[in-house]
Design a protein around this motif. Structure first.
Motif, short mmCIF file in Angstrom:
data_model
loop_
_atom_site.label_atom_id
_atom_site.label_comp_id
_atom_site.label_asym_id
_atom_site.label_seq_id
_atom_site.Cartn_x
_atom_site.Cartn_y
_atom_site.Cartn_z
N ARG A 97 6.44 12.56 1.29
CA ARG A 97 6.34 11.50 0.28
C ARG A 97 7.23 10.35 0.71
O ARG A 97 8.22 10.56 1.39
CB ARG A 97 6.90 11.97 -1.07
N ALA A 100 7.69 6.39 -5.02
CA ALA A 100 6.84 6.78 -3.89
C ALA A 100 5.49 6.07 -3.97
O ALA A 100 4.87 6.00 -5.03
CB ALA A 100 6.63 8.29 -3.88
N ASN A 133 1.96 10.10 -1.04
CA ASN A 133 2.29 11.49 -1.30
C ASN A 133 1.99 12.33 -0.06
O ASN A 133 1.23 11.92 0.81
CB ASN A 133 1.49 12.03 -2.48
#
Length: 138
Positions: A106, A78, A81
């Protein structure tokens, strides 16, 4: 007789394959390293068979030790977030609009995520870019 044995050996060795399994339980969001992986014999459809395809990826769901890793269970790490402020870009016919938004999910490179435009409060869908921005498509 030797020919029959050779054919049996080739067919049986082609039927057996390897699957990648974690050496320990990995939580969702964990970055997967080479030390976290092992290779077991056994063929399962839809599972990874090379460590190089899995190492460096992020677990999307819990991965349990000794169980084969399905294709959908991992993805790129990722970059953004949830609730992070991100740059949002929209481009069409030579016009480029850029603004700030709040990520509602995310996401890693190429993931489709929801983002809220901070000015209008409208919810949009876009794709995470390598620089951490969101590109909204028409």
């Amino acid at each position: 007789m030797m020919r029959a044995f050779l054919i049996f050996f080739l067919v049986s060795s082609a039927a057996s394959a390897d699957v990648v399994t974690p050496t320990r339980t990995l939580r969702p969001g964990s970055l997967i390293t080479v030390e976290d992986l092992s290779v077991k014999s056994g063929e399962q459809v839809g599972m990874f068979d090379r460590v190089s395809d899995v190492a460096g990826q992020e677990a999307r769901v819990a991965l349990y030790a000794g169980r084969a890793i399905p294709f959908a269970a991992i993805g790129p790490p990722a970059l953004i977030n949830r609730n992070q402020i991100v740059s949002v870009h929209f481009q069409t016919s030579g016009l480029r609009i850029s603004t700030e938004g709040r990520a509602l999910e995310r996401g890693g490179i190429g993931d489709r995520v929801r983002v809220m435009n901070l000015n209008s409060r409208a919810t949009l869908f876009g794709f995470v870019q390598a620089d951490g921005s969101i590109e909204v498509k028409q």
